[in-house]
Design a protein around this motif. Structure first.
Motif, PDB file in Angstrom:
ATOM      1  N   ALA A  78       0.802  -1.227   0.000  1.00 20.68           N
ATOM      2  CA  ALA A  78       0.000   0.000   0.000  1.00 20.68           C
ATOM      3  C   ALA A  78       0.829   1.269   0.000  1.00 20.68           C
ATOM      4  CB  ALA A  78      -0.935   0.005   1.205  1.00 20.68           C
ATOM      5  N   GLY A  79       2.124   1.150   0.112  1.00 23.74           N
ATOM      6  CA  GLY A  79       2.972   2.348   0.130  1.00 23.74           C
ATOM      7  C   GLY A  79       3.265   2.858   1.514  1.00 23.74           C
ATOM      8  N   SER A  80       2.414   2.551   2.472  1.00 33.06           N
ATOM      9  CA  SER A  80       2.647   2.943   3.865  1.00 33.06           C
ATOM     10  C   SER A  80       1.941   1.955   4.775  1.00 33.06           C
ATOM     11  CB  SER A  80       2.130   4.355   4.132  1.00 33.06           C
ATOM     12  OG  SER A  80       0.721   4.390   4.151  1.00 33.06           O
ATOM     13  N   THR A  81       2.515   1.774   5.947  1.00 35.73           N
ATOM     14  CA  THR A  81       1.919   0.818   6.885  1.00 35.73           C
ATOM     15  C   THR A  81       0.568   1.303   7.395  1.00 35.73           C
ATOM     16  OG1 THR A  81       3.167   1.839   8.688  1.00 35.73           O
ATOM     17  CG2 THR A  81       4.165  -0.067   7.599  1.00 35.73           C
ATOM     18  N   GLY A  82       0.414   2.619   7.533  1.00 37.75           N
ATOM     19  CA  GLY A  82      -0.850   3.156   8.022  1.00 37.75           C
ATOM     20  C   GLY A  82      -1.999   2.904   7.066  1.00 37.75           C
ATOM     21  N   ASP A  83      -1.772   3.161   5.774  1.00 36.32           N
ATOM     22  CA  ASP A  83      -2.823   2.918   4.781  1.00 36.32           C
ATOM     23  C   ASP A  83      -3.166   1.436   4.685  1.00 36.32           C
ATOM     24  OD1 ASP A  83      -2.926   5.610   4.226  1.00 36.32           O
ATOM     25  OD2 ASP A  83      -1.593   5.484   2.488  1.00 36.32           O
ATOM     26  N   TYR A  84      -2.135   0.605   4.742  1.00 32.92           N
ATOM     27  CA  TYR A  84      -2.396  -0.827   4.624  1.00 32.92           C
ATOM     28  C   TYR A  84      -3.135  -1.338   5.854  1.00 32.92           C
ATOM     29  CZ  TYR A  84      -1.803  -5.779   3.739  1.00 32.92           C
ATOM     30  OH  TYR A  84      -2.050  -7.104   3.525  1.00 32.92           O
ATOM     31  N   LEU A  85      -2.799  -0.831   7.037  1.00 35.05           N
ATOM     32  CA  LEU A  85      -3.487  -1.256   8.255  1.00 35.05           C
ATOM     33  C   LEU A  85      -4.970  -0.945   8.167  1.00 35.05           C
ATOM     34  CD1 LEU A  85      -3.433  -2.305  11.196  1.00 35.05           C
ATOM     35  CD2 LEU A  85      -2.952   0.054  11.903  1.00 35.05           C
ATOM     36  N   GLN A  86      -5.312   0.232   7.637  1.00 33.93           N
ATOM     37  CA  GLN A  86      -6.714   0.616   7.519  1.00 33.93           C
ATOM     38  C   GLN A  86      -7.467  -0.309   6.566  1.00 33.93           C
ATOM     39  OE1 GLN A  86      -7.580   3.167   9.541  1.00 33.93           O
ATOM     40  NE2 GLN A  86      -9.742   2.877   9.083  1.00 33.93           N
ATOM     41  N   PHE A  87      -6.765  -0.804   5.539  1.00 36.02           N
ATOM     42  CA  PHE A  87      -7.395  -1.711   4.583  1.00 36.02           C
ATOM     43  C   PHE A  87      -7.410  -3.151   5.079  1.00 36.02           C
ATOM     44  CE2 PHE A  87      -6.830  -4.858   1.190  1.00 36.02           C
ATOM     45  CZ  PHE A  87      -7.958  -4.629   0.423  1.00 36.02           C
ATOM     46  N   ALA A  88      -6.307  -3.597   5.651  1.00 36.19           N
ATOM     47  CA  ALA A  88      -6.112  -5.024   5.912  1.00 36.19           C
ATOM     48  C   ALA A  88      -6.720  -5.512   7.220  1.00 36.19           C
ATOM     49  CB  ALA A  88      -4.619  -5.364   5.891  1.00 36.19           C
ATOM     50  N   LEU A  89      -6.857  -4.645   8.223  1.00 34.60           N
ATOM     51  CA  LEU A  89      -7.323  -5.142   9.520  1.00 34.60           C
ATOM     52  C   LEU A  89      -8.679  -5.844   9.433  1.00 34.60           C
ATOM     53  CD1 LEU A  89      -6.877  -3.746  12.996  1.00 34.60           C
ATOM     54  CD2 LEU A  89      -9.207  -4.215  12.277  1.00 34.60           C
ATOM     55  N   PRO A  90      -9.684  -5.299   8.737  1.00 32.28           N
ATOM     56  CA  PRO A  90     -10.956  -6.047   8.626  1.00 32.28           C
ATOM     57  C   PRO A  90     -10.776  -7.415   7.973  1.00 32.28           C
ATOM     58  CG  PRO A  90     -11.266  -3.756   7.988  1.00 32.28           C
ATOM     59  CD  PRO A  90      -9.796  -3.961   8.121  1.00 32.28           C
ATOM     60  N   ASN A 140     -16.039 -15.155  -3.714  1.00 32.67           N
ATOM     61  CA  ASN A 140     -15.502 -15.779  -2.510  1.00 32.67           C
ATOM     62  C   ASN A 140     -16.213 -15.205  -1.283  1.00 32.67           C
ATOM     63  OD1 ASN A 140     -13.948 -16.643  -0.319  1.00 32.67           O
ATOM     64  ND2 ASN A 140     -12.044 -16.549  -1.469  1.00 32.67           N
ATOM     65  N   PRO A 141     -16.780 -16.045  -0.408  1.00 31.40           N
ATOM     66  CA  PRO A 141     -17.483 -15.523   0.773  1.00 31.40           C
ATOM     67  C   PRO A 141     -16.588 -14.725   1.694  1.00 31.40           C
ATOM     68  CG  PRO A 141     -17.169 -17.904   0.929  1.00 31.40           C
ATOM     69  CD  PRO A 141     -16.820 -17.518  -0.464  1.00 31.40           C
ATOM     70  N   VAL A 142     -15.289 -15.046   1.732  1.00 32.48           N
ATOM     71  CA  VAL A 142     -14.377 -14.290   2.592  1.00 32.48           C
ATOM     72  C   VAL A 142     -14.206 -12.867   2.074  1.00 32.48           C
ATOM     73  CG1 VAL A 142     -12.067 -14.249   3.606  1.00 32.48           C
ATOM     74  CG2 VAL A 142     -13.193 -16.431   3.194  1.00 32.48           C
ATOM     75  N   SER A 143     -14.248 -12.684   0.757  1.00 30.41           N
ATOM     76  CA  SER A 143     -14.162 -11.340   0.190  1.00 30.41           C
ATOM     77  C   SER A 143     -15.346 -10.494   0.630  1.00 30.41           C
ATOM     78  CB  SER A 143     -14.108 -11.412  -1.342  1.00 30.41           C
ATOM     79  OG  SER A 143     -12.951 -12.076  -1.789  1.00 30.41           O
ATOM     80  N   HIS A 144     -16.545 -11.041   0.528  1.00 31.26           N
ATOM     81  CA  HIS A 144     -17.735 -10.292   0.931  1.00 31.26           C
ATOM     82  C   HIS A 144     -17.739 -10.038   2.435  1.00 31.26           C
ATOM     83  CE1 HIS A 144     -19.700 -10.307  -2.961  1.00 31.26           C
ATOM     84  NE2 HIS A 144     -19.378 -11.578  -3.096  1.00 31.26           N
ATOM     85  N   LEU A 145     -17.278 -11.006   3.209  1.00 34.27           N
ATOM     86  CA  LEU A 145     -17.213 -10.812   4.648  1.00 34.27           C
ATOM     87  C   LEU A 145     -16.210  -9.708   4.989  1.00 34.27           C
ATOM     88  CD1 LEU A 145     -18.108 -11.784   7.453  1.00 34.27           C
ATOM     89  CD2 LEU A 145     -16.226 -13.434   7.390  1.00 34.27           C
ATOM     90  N   SER A 146     -15.043  -9.719   4.333  1.00 30.91           N
ATOM     91  CA  SER A 146     -14.036  -8.682   4.575  1.00 30.91           C
ATOM     92  C   SER A 146     -14.563  -7.308   4.194  1.00 30.91           C
ATOM     93  CB  SER A 146     -12.763  -9.004   3.783  1.00 30.91           C
ATOM     94  OG  SER A 146     -12.218 -10.246   4.158  1.00 30.91           O
ATOM     95  N   ASP A 147     -15.237  -7.209   3.047  1.00 31.75           N
ATOM     96  CA  ASP A 147     -15.784  -5.925   2.611  1.00 31.75           C
ATOM     97  C   ASP A 147     -16.888  -5.447   3.542  1.00 31.75           C
ATOM     98  OD1 ASP A 147     -14.121  -5.482   0.440  1.00 31.75           O
ATOM     99  OD2 ASP A 147     -15.404  -6.567  -0.966  1.00 31.75           O
ATOM    100  N   ALA A 148     -17.690  -6.375   4.047  1.00 31.57           N
ATOM    101  CA  ALA A 148     -18.746  -5.991   4.985  1.00 31.57           C
ATOM    102  C   ALA A 148     -18.145  -5.417   6.265  1.00 31.57           C
ATOM    103  CB  ALA A 148     -19.624  -7.194   5.305  1.00 31.57           C
ATOM    104  N   VAL A 149     -17.099  -6.053   6.785  1.00 30.02           N
ATOM    105  CA  VAL A 149     -16.449  -5.559   8.000  1.00 30.02           C
ATOM    106  C   VAL A 149     -15.762  -4.228   7.731  1.00 30.02           C
ATOM    107  CG1 VAL A 149     -14.711  -6.070   9.753  1.00 30.02           C
ATOM    108  CG2 VAL A 149     -16.173  -7.899   8.894  1.00 30.02           C
ATOM    109  N   ARG A 150     -15.148  -4.078   6.539  1.00 31.83           N
ATOM    110  CA  ARG A 150     -14.531  -2.796   6.189  1.00 31.83           C
ATOM    111  C   ARG A 150     -15.567  -1.679   6.187  1.00 31.83           C
ATOM    112  NH1 ARG A 150     -11.758  -5.866   2.033  1.00 31.83           N
ATOM    113  NH2 ARG A 150      -9.627  -6.262   2.756  1.00 31.83           N
ATOM    114  N   GLY A 151     -16.692  -1.947   5.552  1.00 33.01           N
ATOM    115  CA  GLY A 151     -17.729  -0.928   5.505  1.00 33.01           C
ATOM    116  C   GLY A 151     -18.262  -0.577   6.877  1.00 33.01           C
ATOM    117  N   LEU A 152     -18.402  -1.568   7.742  1.00 37.40           N
ATOM    118  CA  LEU A 152     -18.944  -1.333   9.072  1.00 37.40           C
ATOM    119  C   LEU A 152     -17.958  -0.638  10.002  1.00 37.40           C
ATOM    120  CD1 LEU A 152     -20.797  -4.727   9.476  1.00 37.40           C
ATOM    121  CD2 LEU A 152     -21.886  -2.472   9.525  1.00 37.40           C
TER     122      LEU A 152
END
Length: 270
Positions: A67-79, A222-234
């Motif tokens: 992601a270019g920075s750990t902060g941006d990637y953390l915001q994306f990857a944690l969910p 992939n159900p994990v993709s939808h689950l990850s996106d749902a958690v990201r949105g929430l």
């Protein structure tokens, strides 16, 4: 002879356990599994060490490159990491169930006047509640590292609810594996072989548009993709309804397929 006949007749005519009693037995055995943590804290090791290890590893080793920075990637990857950890944590259900069966715990419980389904249901409920600890640990450590929740407590509660619903569905897969496998080693091999491809061929860690076109088609369903996106949105804001709805539909489908198979295997094994 009369006393023996009466006893035999009473045994045959013994009433079925009522739904309220079944629920009470289930909660009692669920509490038994949770209380064991007090005497054996190592039971939470998988739900404590793995979240910390994966979060630090992915954030600080891969975050800058992806992601270019750990902060941006953390915001994306944690969910996505939360979703992945939920799936891997279902291994504890399979291992624990297999252990109880092979060590005769279920045989001892069958000698008690309790509902036959209570030991199985109690473990499922207890292991699902343990997921709350893993979620809190993930989110707490993420906040310390710089992750920010933009949706407030309602978003956090919604993310936890979606995760627990999916975890409850996946527990039926774990139950089937735990009942079919002959020992703990085979349980771990089977569960890891199932969970590893599903989680790493999703958008939990990287964006879908960075993958080959042929892989994107699978990632999008992939159900994990939808689950990850749902958690990201929430947690971070963004589309929620469609991804959460698809995740719940996947959860219902998993229950419809695997719950009957698990119950049949349970009746044959116990």
């Amino acid at each position: 002879m009369t006393a023996i006949a009466q006893t035999a007749t009473g045994a045959v005519a013994a009433p079925r356990v009522s739904p309220s009693a079944t629920l009470r037995h289930t909660m009692t055995l669920s509490w038994r599994s949770l209380v064991q943590i007090k005497h054996n804290p190592m039971e939470l090791l998988d739900l404590s060490v793995q979240p910390v290890m994966f979060l630090l590893l992915f954030t600080y080793v891969f975050g800058g490159a992806i992601a270019g920075s750990t902060g941006d990637y953390l915001q994306f990857a944690l969910p996505g990491l939360v979703a992945q950890n939920m799936l891997f944590a279902s291994m504890t259900t399979a291992v624990g169930l297999n252990t109880d069966i092979t060590k005769g715990v279920f045989d001892r419980l069958r000698s008690l006047p309790i509902a036959r389904s209570a030991p199985l249901a109690g473990r499922i409920v207890a292991d699902t509640l343990k997921q709350v600890w893993a979620f809190a640990l993930f989110l707490g450590l993420g906040l310390v590292l710089g992750f920010r929740v933009h949706t407030g407590l309602i978003g956090v509660a919604g993310a936890l609810a979606v995760l627990l619903a999916f975890a409850l569905a996946m527990s039926w897969v774990a139950v089937l594996v735990g009942l079919r496998a002959s020992d703990q080693e085979k349980v771990q091999i089977l569960m890891f072989s199932l969970m590893m491809p599903i989680t790493f061929t999703s958008n939990a860690f990287v964006r879908t548009d960075t993958m080959p076109s042929w892989l994107q088609k699978w990632v999008e369903v992939n159900p994990v993709s939808h689950l990850s996106d749902a958690v990201r949105g929430l947690l971070s804001g963004g589309p929620v309804a469609s991804h959460a709805g698809i995740s719940l539909l996947w959860a219902v489908g998993i229950v419809v397929v695997f719950a009957p198979l698990s119950i049949r295997a349970f009746r044959n094994r116990i």
